[in-house]
Design an enzyme around this catalytic site. Structure first.
Site, mmCIF file in Angstrom:
data_model
loop_
_atom_site.group_PDB
_atom_site.id
_atom_site.type_symbol
_atom_site.label_atom_id
_atom_site.label_comp_id
_atom_site.label_asym_id
_atom_site.label_seq_id
_atom_site.Cartn_x
_atom_site.Cartn_y
_atom_site.Cartn_z
ATOM 1 C CG HIS A 467 -1.785 1.186 1.384
ATOM 2 N ND1 HIS A 467 -3.131 1.172 1.083
ATOM 3 C CD2 HIS A 467 -1.523 2.450 1.804
ATOM 4 C CE1 HIS A 467 -3.642 2.374 1.305
ATOM 5 N NE2 HIS A 467 -2.684 3.171 1.753
ATOM 6 C CD GLU A 468 1.517 3.645 3.677
ATOM 7 O OE1 GLU A 468 1.714 4.709 3.043
ATOM 8 O OE2 GLU A 468 0.478 3.444 4.336
ATOM 9 C CG HIS A 471 0.333 6.344 -0.725
ATOM 10 N ND1 HIS A 471 -0.694 7.014 -1.358
ATOM 11 C CD2 HIS A 471 -0.208 5.802 0.404
ATOM 12 C CE1 HIS A 471 -1.807 6.879 -0.655
ATOM 13 N NE2 HIS A 471 -1.539 6.146 0.415
ATOM 14 C CG HIS A 474 0.479 8.969 -7.011
ATOM 15 N ND1 HIS A 474 -0.718 9.221 -6.376
ATOM 16 C CD2 HIS A 474 0.364 9.587 -8.221
ATOM 17 C CE1 HIS A 474 -1.497 9.945 -7.163
ATOM 18 N NE2 HIS A 474 -0.863 10.186 -8.285
#
Length: 676
Positions: A467-468, A471, A474
């Site tokens: 998940h992290e 990010h 991104h």
């Protein structure tokens, strides 16, 4: 000499952490504010405001200030101490005042307005249009057109909110750090896996309790105890300590802070012409308005609650079958849910953890990024770090060119707040021909290696890392012109799409085969175990859905109210949770007083965005499943249309360009097993 004000003599212009002392921060911020003001004055001197000399110039101003404050506030979350927290209290009002000086500068706003009024006659790219629109709204939405007395009140509110959120976070951290449950009888550890016992013994030794065991409120200690410990009374004791953080009526109590934050946010929204804080916030979100959010959450609740109620009955019956009587209490839920999952799917974290050695999982996410986007990660020990636990990497494109710097900080410590997050030390932007590449970081709280075992992750921690890392991608793959529109600078209910999308790979055998190897034997994770992980993925999904909805509704109830007054935090929370309660509430506990997402972080009137983004990610991953999870064309489209674009266009336009249609909630409900 102040290293924060000198040119950084480091690889890729990275922060020179070892050279920075606490006494450097305030002087650097004051000097950076002075330089930023000079840049603003220069913009105001332009006789004919244009997009370039006004809007672009404003976006490029204050870069030194941004850099210094990024370093400082990131460390205040990841490696803080009493002195840093004291400096934060002194620095925050200065920054708030500086922000307001810009915001309420009538001449500067007039320059922006003049350019904005020519919008239709200017030949601007989509990204330039977005920057102009965002720049104008930044002033218009934040009081630039108010009278002097209202502007002054807005200044006071902003300053006070900044102080309150800092104090809120400090108290939550202090409460988490101050609690320790010292156990001197090994029987009290019954049910705990060996790694958790060993970690508890190590914690006891570090805290001066030799020969004993210590359980803390940090997640790697708290979660295993609540999940595996057979002693129901000790689970209750730990649950009560966790649930009553900053809610004990003492000097660390956050009740009055929550009341004041809610009241001031509401007053600020009213000053700016909005009915509520939520109306103000949601104007700049995909959802658009509180009614949309309530409708979205209530629709999910209608579909999820019947499943949640069935699941509570299942767990209760299972608990009774093991000889326990009465209702399932909140301190029982994780314990019996884990036992039921183990029985139903023949799966438990202890069987899975040997396949998820931290270093292997890290290599796994790097390999996934390489297979999808062609990028590679190279540890670089010349890049300075702020703690010995932190690793720094240079990230390169497929052609070998420099893409980003990536910091990874995985283990809990006293100076680090709970949870996991991605952050940035330097954003991506372009100045003419010069490309400024980003420096991003992920910060987690995973179980540390012990004397006999490496760091072995639970499957939940594996998905957290993915998940992290989503990010971080991104941020790293950003390819915009303007820093304020680059990377994760997107609508708040869009920012979770890349992170939640990445979690999907962790459930796929094709992906797990890249890294999920038994740390002792090297054996690949068996197909049967992966199948059981996938089957277990929707285990108690109704309960989990309702739980997330409850947090979203609590947030909205605080911030969508036109009243802005909360007389009793405990009663308010109890009423807000009533539609979603699947287990009896527990007197003496309160989530609001430690709900850092909405009272310290940036999620006020935005917690719903986790579920909102799940709709996007479920819909997006269906395309990857259809084409192949490592399909280059789909990955390239996601990179070019979503990750690289940041906030340069409206997120729905970007999403439709990638997916070919608007997202459907049905994809999420299918994945959750709530509809066929």
């Amino acid at each position: 000499m102040n290293p924060l004000l000198e040119k950084f003599n480091t690889p890729f212009d990275t922060a020179p952490f070892p050279e920075i002392k606490e006494e450097h921060y305030l002087p650097a911020v004051k000097e950076a504010i002075k330089l930023a003001k000079e840049e603003i004055e220069q913009i105001k001197k332009e006789e004919v405001p244009t997009f370039k000399n006004t809007v672009e110039a404003l976006d490029g101003s204050g870069r030194l200030l941004q850099r210094v404050t990024s370093i400082f506030f990131n460390l205040n979350s990841a490696e803080t101490n009493d002195e840093i927290q004291r400096i934060a209290k002194e620095m925050s009002p200065l920054l708030s005042e500086h922000g307001n000086d810009i915001l309420f500068d009538a001449k500067l706003f007039e320059h922006i307005r003049k350019v904005y009024q020519q919008k239709d006659s200017l030949t601007l790219t989509a990204e330039q249009e977005m920057l102009l629109d965002k720049s104008y709204k930044y002033f218009a939405r934040n009081g630039a057109e108010l009278g002097d007395s209202d502007k002054q009140r807005l200044r006071e509110i902003s300053k006070r909110l900044s102080e309150l959120s800092l104090t809120f976070g400090e108290r939550v951290l202090a409460e988490a750090n101050s609690f320790e449950m010292v156990l001197d009888n090994e029987e009290d550890l019954s049910g705990l896996p060996e790694y958790a016992k060993e970690a508890a013994a190590q914690a006891a030794k570090e805290k001066g309790h030799n020969g004993k065991w210590v359980i803390t409120l940090q997640y790697p200690s708290y979660i295993p105890f609540m999940t595996y410990a057979d002693n129901r009374e000790l689970r209750k004791k730990l649950f009560m300590a966790f649930g009553s953080k900053a809610f004990k009526g003492d000097e660390m109590d956050n009740t009055s802070i929550v009341k004041e934050i809610v009241k001031l946010r509401n007053e600020k929204a009213k000053l700016l012409g909005y009915k509520s804080h939520a109306d103000y916030v949601l104007e700049e979100r995909m959802a658009g308005a509180p009614d949309t959010v309530y409708g979205f959450l209530e629709d999910l609740l209608e579909k999820g609650k019947p499943a949640g109620e069935r699941e509570v009955n299942e767990v209760t019956e299972f608990m009774h079958s093991l000889g326990e009587t009465g209702d399932v209490k909140r301190w029982d839920w994780a314990y019996y849910a884990e036992k039921l999952k183990k029985e139903r799917y023949e799966i438990d974290d202890e069987k899975l953890k040997p396949y998820f050695k931290l270093e292997n999982v890290v290599e796994g996410v790097f390999t996934v990024a390489n297979k999808l986007f062609g990028i590679t990660f190279h540890e670089n020990k010349d890049i300075p770090v702020y703690h010995a636990d932190v690793k720094a990497y240079e990230v390169r494109n497929a052609d070998g060119s420099h893409l980003a710097v990536y910091y990874a900080d995985y283990f809990p410590r006293a100076g680090k707040r709970d949870g996991a997050w991605m952050t940035s030390y330097k954003g991506q932007y372009k100045e003419g021909d010069k490309e400024n590449r980003p420096h991003v970081s992920i910060v987690c709280n995973f179980s540390k290696p012990t004397a006999t075992k490496p760091s072995l992750l639970t499957f939940n921690e594996v998905t957290t890392l993915f998940h992290e890392f989503g990010h971080a991608l991104h941020g790293m793959l950003a390819d915009g012109i303007y820093e304020s529109l680059s990377g994760t600078n997107v609508y708040w209910d869009f920012v979770e799409l890349p992170s939640q999308l990445m979690e999907n790979w962790a459930y796929e055998k094709e992906c797990l085969d890249l890294f999920a190897k038994h740390y002792e034997t090297g054996e690949l994770i068996p197909e049967s175990l992966v199948q059981r992980i996938k089957e277990a993925a929707t285990f108690l999904e109704g309960y989990q859905t309702v739980r997330q909805i409850s947090f979203g509704l609590l947030d909205m109830n605080y911030h969508a109210s036109e009243m802005g007054e909360v007389a009793d935090i405990d009663a308010f929370e109890t009423e807000a949770f009533m539609p979603t309660n699947l287990l009896p509430s527990v007197p003496g506990t309160n989530m609001s007083c430690s709900f850092s997402h909405i009272f310290q972080g940036g999620y006020s009137a935005g917690y719903y965005s986790y579920k909102w983004a799940e709709v996007l990610d479920a819909d997006a991953f269906e395309l990857f499943k259809e084409k192949g999870i490592f399909d280059k064309e789909t990955a390239e489209s996601f990179r070019n249309n979503i990750l690289a674009k940041g906030g340069s266009e409206h997120p729905m336009k970007l999403y439709e360009r990638f997916r070919g249609h608007k997202p459907s909630v049905d994809a999420l409900l299918r994945r959750a097993g709530l509809i066929q």
